[in-house]
Scaffold this motif. Structure first.
Motif, PDB file in Angstrom:
ATOM      1  N   UNK A 138       0.932  -1.196  -0.192  1.00 18.17           N
ATOM      2  CA  UNK A 138       0.004   0.133   0.040  1.00 18.17           C
ATOM      3  C   UNK A 138       0.850   1.345   0.077  1.00 18.17           C
ATOM      4  N   UNK A 139       0.938   1.854  -1.057  1.00 18.78           N
ATOM      5  CA  UNK A 139       1.791   3.148  -1.256  1.00 18.78           C
ATOM      6  C   UNK A 139       1.348   4.297  -0.248  1.00 18.78           C
ATOM      7  N   UNK A 140       2.265   5.263  -0.175  1.00 19.57           N
ATOM      8  CA  UNK A 140       1.651   6.385   0.693  1.00 19.57           C
ATOM      9  C   UNK A 140       0.568   7.245  -0.216  1.00 19.57           C
ATOM     10  N   UNK A 141      -0.266   7.736   0.586  1.00 21.28           N
ATOM     11  CA  UNK A 141      -1.299   8.446  -0.191  1.00 21.28           C
ATOM     12  C   UNK A 141      -2.575   7.652  -0.798  1.00 21.28           C
ATOM     13  N   UNK A 142      -2.536   6.255  -0.406  1.00 20.43           N
ATOM     14  CA  UNK A 142      -3.632   5.631  -1.165  1.00 20.43           C
ATOM     15  C   UNK A 142      -3.966   4.831   0.032  1.00 20.43           C
ATOM     16  N   UNK A 143      -5.362   4.191  -0.300  1.00 17.46           N
ATOM     17  CA  UNK A 143      -5.982   3.476   0.833  1.00 17.46           C
ATOM     18  C   UNK A 143      -6.730   1.907   0.259  1.00 17.46           C
ATOM     19  N   UNK A 144      -6.860   1.196   1.143  1.00 15.48           N
ATOM     20  CA  UNK A 144      -7.331  -0.001   0.792  1.00 15.48           C
ATOM     21  C   UNK A 144      -8.329  -0.444   1.909  1.00 15.48           C
ATOM     22  N   UNK A 145      -9.492  -1.046   1.684  1.00 11.69           N
ATOM     23  CA  UNK A 145     -10.397  -1.411   2.457  1.00 11.69           C
ATOM     24  C   UNK A 145     -10.139  -3.245   2.316  1.00 11.69           C
ATOM     25  N   UNK A 146     -10.132  -3.866   3.714  1.00 17.31           N
ATOM     26  CA  UNK A 146     -10.073  -5.354   3.406  1.00 17.31           C
ATOM     27  C   UNK A 146     -11.624  -5.912   3.995  1.00 17.31           C
ATOM     28  N   UNK A 147     -12.186  -6.455   3.211  1.00 16.58           N
ATOM     29  CA  UNK A 147     -13.341  -7.130   3.592  1.00 16.58           C
ATOM     30  C   UNK A 147     -13.137  -8.699   3.887  1.00 16.58           C
ATOM     31  N   UNK A 148     -13.219  -9.036   4.921  1.00 14.24           N
ATOM     32  CA  UNK A 148     -12.583 -10.365   5.561  1.00 14.24           C
ATOM     33  C   UNK A 148     -13.904 -11.112   6.327  1.00 14.24           C
ATOM     34  N   UNK A 149     -14.261 -12.352   5.894  1.00  7.20           N
ATOM     35  CA  UNK A 149     -15.054 -12.972   6.787  1.00  7.20           C
ATOM     36  C   UNK A 149     -14.500 -13.764   7.723  1.00  7.20           C
ATOM     37  N   UNK A 150     -13.664 -14.524   7.789  1.00  4.16           N
ATOM     38  CA  UNK A 150     -12.704 -15.232   8.746  1.00  4.16           C
ATOM     39  C   UNK A 150     -11.405 -15.106   8.438  1.00  4.16           C
TER      40      UNK A 150
END
Length: 189
Positions: A138-150
């Protein structure tokens, strides 16, 4: 300096077993890989472990490897701004899971309440036995949303050479299990 952001959204019926904020080096993964241009991305994983590593620059990069009896039948799929794990059947088995969980999935593999396909995650019985091990750079200035069940999510520096790059903001919602946050030189809370 702009820092990357990791968020774990609140989703009914979804839970992460643990979130560990550990600023430590991580070994590279071999397997399938995708690159996601743009300022943000969503990662969808039914069962597995996700490591988010802060890096200085570039696009968001996702590398995944799969384990389990049916690991060769599972694929990493990508569309603009999204990456997801695709299972060949509608039933995925994670041995030891205490209850069944059903998740509606869209055609692109994202968790979507209006999705045409329902995946069932179960602790025993017939079904695809595969678990994802995913690393997201994940580079600086960027975002990620992690959708995780288990599974688990780990966030931190990619390596000592990434000094100054760190995951700045972590938002955690709807965790069912252990939450442990650690920082270098400090004991876990």
């Amino acid at each position: 300096m702009t820092h990357p952001t990791l968020s774990l959204p609140r989703r009914p019926g979804l839970s992460a077993a643990a979130l560990v904020l550990a600023l430590s080096a991580a070994a590279p993964l071999s397997g399938q890989a995708v690159e996601l241009p743009g300022p943000r991305a969503d990662a969808y994983v039914l069962v597995g472990d996700v490591h988010v590593e802060a890096v200085h620059a570039g696009n968001i990069q996702v590398r995944a490897r799969f384990t389990g009896a049916h690991r060769r039948q599972v694929e990493l799929g990508a569309r603009p701004g999204k990456v997801s794990v695709h299972y060949p059947t509608d039933r995925v088995v994670q041995p030891g899971l205490p209850a069944e969980v059903r998740v509606a999935v869209g055609p692109d593999g994202s968790f979507d309440p209006a999705g045409p396909r329902t995946l069932t995650l179960a602790g025993s019985g017939a079904g695809t036995q595969a678990r994802a091990e995913m690393r997201i750079s994940l580079p600086a200035g960027k975002s990620v949303t992690v959708h995780l069940v288990s599974g688990s999510v780990h966030a931190g520096q990619a390596s000592r050479t990434a000094a100054g790059s760190r995951v700045e903001t972590v938002v955690v919602e709807n965790v069912n299990g252990t939450l442990r946050i650690t920082q270098p030189g400090r004991a876990a809370d």
